[in-house]
Design an enzyme around this catalytic site. Structure first.
Site, short mmCIF file in Angstrom:
data_model
loop_
_atom_site.label_atom_id
_atom_site.label_comp_id
_atom_site.label_asym_id
_atom_site.label_seq_id
_atom_site.Cartn_x
_atom_site.Cartn_y
_atom_site.Cartn_z
N ASP A 1 -6.28 9.71 12.95
CA ASP A 1 -5.75 8.65 12.10
C ASP A 1 -6.75 7.52 11.93
OD1 ASP A 1 -4.86 8.47 14.97
OD2 ASP A 1 -4.34 6.43 14.37
N GLY B 1 1.81 0.44 11.08
CA GLY B 1 2.82 -0.25 11.85
C GLY B 1 2.66 -1.76 11.85
N ASP C 1 5.30 -5.22 17.34
CA ASP C 1 5.77 -6.43 16.67
C ASP C 1 5.16 -6.61 15.29
OD1 ASP C 1 3.16 -7.21 17.26
OD2 ASP C 1 3.72 -8.79 18.67
N ARG D 1 -6.69 8.87 5.40
CA ARG D 1 -7.20 9.31 6.68
C ARG D 1 -6.96 10.81 6.84
NH1 ARG D 1 -6.29 4.33 9.97
NH2 ARG D 1 -5.39 2.77 8.58
#
Length: 495
Positions: free
Chosen positions: A254, A90, A123, A181
């Site tokens: 993860d 992300g 963000d 992962r």
């Protein structure tokens, strides 16, 4: 000075459902904070190119070098036990892969490079503090000899990110054996994508465990072989953590690397006084990821990994579960053997003896009851191995000094079983017991100074921790435990 990187992007050659193509979001005013010259040379990169104005443009994501993949990886994950079907990179973008001077393939990833299709409500940016924390701790782990991702560079962005308050932004260039992962496999298992899991299995064996590949090997055999290797790697890794008093803090699936590297230094910390139940993460309210719980959680994560491989292991689910369970049952023995090796090295024991584990358990119990500083004690014990007159200093670390003396009697009787000169034993112990660790309060102090524009404490930490097993008298204060007012009671994720 243009930056030249010879990319060879194997992961980007996998089907497009494994990642999303995305360019970094440009930043206003990138400036180099630090470039890891030694690591750059190991990777076959030119440190001078990276440590330049053009390098700042590349390492911030403003300029994407020729041949870069520029992708965000897809993965899912169990976070604190709850499953999220889609997570993914992300705020990180994989520039690509390079082949180092040693022939090893490694990822170059920009953390904090902007929004991606996996950002959800984030963000895509990183604050300066978490970037510096990961730089310091990951490089210290490498110096300890623990498998870990590395930090190639830290760059300030000239922009502000909003967290609980406005903070300066930064980008970390992370180097990893890969970013595969457990959650990568979970992503495709959740979609019943057997083809993708088979591709991942073959890819992972070829990239991380090539010696495990057998010619004309069947898919079931390959899947079990991969499971075996990942179990072994995780058992060894967590044993190394415990030997250093390291608390990862967020052992989600993860954040569990298939390569066996330590990855994602978020709310991580090192023990000051020994406390097996210690947690630092501000969101670990139930103690799921406490220090002593880490082996159990590693096994839990490995069970989730095994579940993703079941369709490959056997056609009948019952047969697949049985075969996978047999492998998982070996984790405890692998971990105990690895942990015993770590602790024998710390205690200066050159051979194996049936009484070693009870000796270690007794010592750790005494340390916990007496709130003994983990790192300082084991470093002090090195001197005790050489000269019994050093016992007084070690005993003084205990609230009840007799607790040390009770252990020391048993320990010295055990030392007599090994024919090793005291000086040689002490030298070996000093290579297993660091004088310096990334003390939590020192990291916080370095971050606070850096936010104010002073990077000298950060530079000093990095320099000292590059030689953690050496006596460095000029920096002895960095080995000291925190004052009560300096104690770090909680740590936070970088997001």
């Amino acid at each position: 000075m243009p930056v030249t990187i010879a990319f060879d992007n194997s992961y980007a050659r996998l089907p497009e459902r494994f990642f999303a193509k995305v360019l970094p979001t440009k930043v206003r005013e990138p400036r180099i904070i630090k470039v890891n010259h030694a690591l750059a040379e190991q990777l076959g990169l030119n440190p001078a190119e990276l440590d330049s104005a053009e390098g700042a443009q590349v390492l911030s994501g403003n300029t994407v070098p020729e041949g870069a993949a520029s992708i965000a990886l897809a993965y899912a994950g169990h976070q604190f036990g709850g499953f999220s079907r889609q997570l993914g990179d992300g705020r990180a973008i994989l520039l690509g892969e390079v082949l180092g001077r040693d022939g090893a393939r490694r990822d170059l990833q920009l953390k904090g490079a902007g929004r991606t299709p996996f950002s959800r409500q984030g963000d895509g940016r990183a604050a300066l503090g978490p970037v510096l924390r990961e730089y310091v701790v990951s490089e210290a782990m490498a110096a300890f000899g623990v498998p870990t991702t590395r930090a190639l560079a830290a760059v300030s962005t000239g922009e502000t990110v909003l967290r609980d308050r406005p903070l300066p932004g930064a980008v970390l260039t992370r180097v990893a054996a890969s970013h595969l992962r457990v959650g990568t496999f979970e992503f495709f298992a959740a979609r019943n994508d057997r083809e993708a899991i088979e591709l991942l299995t073959k890819y992972t064996l070829a990239r991380h465990y090539p010696l495990a590949i057998k010619q004309q090997e069947s898919i079931p055999s390959a899947a079990l072989r991969l499971l075996d290797r990942v179990i072994e790697a995780q058992a060894s890794l967590v044993a190394s953590w415990l030997g250093l008093g390291f608390v990862h803090g967020v052992m989600n699936t993860d954040n569990t690397a298939i390569s066996g590297e330590t990855i994602d230094y978020g709310p991580c910390a090192f023990l000051d006084e020994f406390d097996p139940d210690k947690t630092f993460s501000s969101i670990d309210h139930g103690g799921r990821y406490a220090f002593s719980n880490q082996p159990k959680i590693a096994l839990w994560n490995l069970a989730r990994f095994a579940e993703t491989l079941l369709p490959l292991i056997a056609d009948q689910e019952a047969d697949a579960v049985r075969l996978a369970s047999e492998r998982l049952e070996r984790f405890s023995d692998s971990f105990e053997a690895a942990h015993a090796r770590v602790m024998r090295n710390k205690l200066g024991l050159a051979s194996e003896d049936a009484g070693d584990t009870p000796l270690v358990d007794d010592l750790l119990q005494r340390m916990a009851l007496n709130r003994v500083d983990f790192t300082i004690f084991f470093r002090a014990l090195c001197a005790c191995a050489e000269d019994a007159t050093a016992d007084a200093r070690a005993a003084a670390l205990f609230e009840d000094p007799s607790a040390f003396h009770g252990f020391a009697e048993r320990w010295r009787r055990r030392l007599e079983l090994d024919r090793l000169a005291p000086e040689a034993r002490a030298s070996r112990m000093r290579l297993a017991n660091p004088a310096f660790i990334p003390r939590n309060h020192r990291i916080e102090q370095a971050i606070t100074a850096a936010v104010s524009g002073n990077f000298e404490p950060f530079e000093t930490l990095v320099r000292v921790l590059a030689r953690p097993f050496d006596e460095q008298p000029d920096f002895a204060s960095l080995a000291e435990p925190p004052l009560v007012s300096e104690r770090v009671l909680a740590t936070f994720c970088g997001t």
